[in-house]
Scaffold this motif. Structure first.
Motif, short mmCIF file in Angstrom:
data_model
loop_
_atom_site.label_atom_id
_atom_site.label_comp_id
_atom_site.label_asym_id
_atom_site.label_seq_id
_atom_site.Cartn_x
_atom_site.Cartn_y
_atom_site.Cartn_z
N SER A 1 45.24 38.67 51.99
CA SER A 1 45.08 40.07 51.62
C SER A 1 44.95 40.24 50.10
CB SER A 1 46.29 40.88 52.10
OG SER A 1 47.49 40.39 51.51
N ALA A 2 44.69 39.12 49.38
CA ALA A 2 44.63 39.18 47.92
C ALA A 2 43.28 38.71 47.40
CB ALA A 2 45.74 38.32 47.31
N LYS A 3 42.95 39.13 46.19
CA LYS A 3 41.74 38.67 45.51
C LYS A 3 42.06 38.52 44.02
CE LYS A 3 39.95 43.37 44.80
NZ LYS A 3 38.81 44.29 45.04
N ASN A 4 41.16 37.88 43.30
CA ASN A 4 41.33 37.70 41.84
C ASN A 4 42.68 37.06 41.51
OD1 ASN A 4 38.84 39.05 41.49
ND2 ASN A 4 39.88 41.03 41.44
N TYR B 1 47.35 39.12 40.73
CA TYR B 1 46.33 39.27 41.77
C TYR B 1 46.14 40.75 42.07
CZ TYR B 1 50.21 40.07 45.05
OH TYR B 1 51.33 40.58 45.68
N ASN B 2 45.05 41.02 42.79
CA ASN B 2 44.75 42.38 43.23
C ASN B 2 44.68 42.41 44.75
OD1 ASN B 2 42.46 41.96 40.70
ND2 ASN B 2 44.13 43.42 40.43
N PRO B 3 45.14 43.48 45.38
CA PRO B 3 44.97 43.61 46.83
C PRO B 3 43.49 43.67 47.19
CG PRO B 3 46.60 45.18 46.00
CD PRO B 3 45.91 44.60 44.81
N ARG B 4 43.11 43.04 48.28
CA ARG B 4 41.70 43.08 48.69
C ARG B 4 41.25 44.47 49.07
NH1 ARG B 4 39.95 37.64 52.03
NH2 ARG B 4 41.28 36.17 50.88
N SER B 5 42.19 45.33 49.46
CA SER B 5 41.83 46.67 49.89
C SER B 5 41.47 47.57 48.72
CB SER B 5 43.00 47.30 50.65
OG SER B 5 44.18 47.31 49.85
N GLY B 6 41.70 47.11 47.48
CA GLY B 6 41.39 47.93 46.32
C GLY B 6 39.92 47.89 45.97
#
Length: 205
Positions: free
Chosen positions: A43-46, A66-71
């Motif tokens: 559920s994470a990116k970056n 990290y950033n949430p993928r939902s953002g």
């Protein structure tokens, strides 16, 4: 110089090479987690991990952003969109579990509210197209040109066993190199080969 790829089974020494062994000093920078088997990253990116030496100790400060993928997608050309990104962090300290610097096996303990959380991890692979030994300003020789490392995490109270591929470059490694990393881990066999079957990409905006 041909590309370097070196792997080991967990809790075993790295095979000998004609180069200097990888040491903690070579890890002290920011790495991008580009592929993983750990469910917590689905559920994470970056995801980027910064390792920094803690003065007067052999311990390493370990902070993950990290950033949430939902953002929203990040954009270096659109400050308004970039500002909408929610950045989360996980902060901890890595304590070496061996007096041998080349062992690269650590116990991670969280900081703050995560102080009760611990895990064990180790570097099980590394490589690059032009890996070489250089002498730093402090007179200590380190490997330069390491473009990727593979870290193995033992099962903990909070997470299953897993592996991360981390790269210096945000874009990661190309498909050929990633395939070679996979073949290297499968060649080691055991848990590393099994885990590679569950590998997935981590988005980077």
């Amino acid at each position: 110089m041909p590309p370097l790829s070196i792997f080991r089974a967990p809790n075993t020494p790295f095979p000998p090479t004609s180069l200097l062994s990888l040491t903690p000093q070579a890890l002290l920078k920011t790495w991008w987690v580009t592929t993983s088997t750990l469910p917590m990253w689905k559920s994470a990116k970056n995801i980027r991990i910064t390792y920094t030496a803690i003065p007067s100790t052999k311990n390493i400060d370990d902070i993950i952003h990290y950033n949430p993928r939902s953002g929203p997608a990040g954009s270096t050309t659109d400050p308004e969109e970039s500002a909408k990104l929610v950045t989360k962090s996980i902060h901890g300290v890595d304590y070496p579990l061996s007096e041998n610097e080349g062992d690269l096996t650590y116990k991670w303990r969280g900081k703050g509210l995560l102080f009760i959380a611990t895990s064990r991890w180790q570097v099980v692979g590394y490589g690059g197209r032009d890996v070489r030994a250089v002498t730093g300003e402090d007179g200590v020789e380190v490997l330069e040109g390491v473009e990727w490392v593979v870290t193995y995490f033992e099962k903990s109270l909070f997470t299953p066993a897993g592996v991360d591929v981390m790269t210096v470059a945000r874009e990661g490694v190309d498909e050929q190199v990633l395939g070679e990393i996979g073949e290297g881990l499968k060649g080691i066999g055991g848990v590393l080969g099994e885990l590679w079957g569950g590998i997935f990409d981590i988005p980077r905006d």
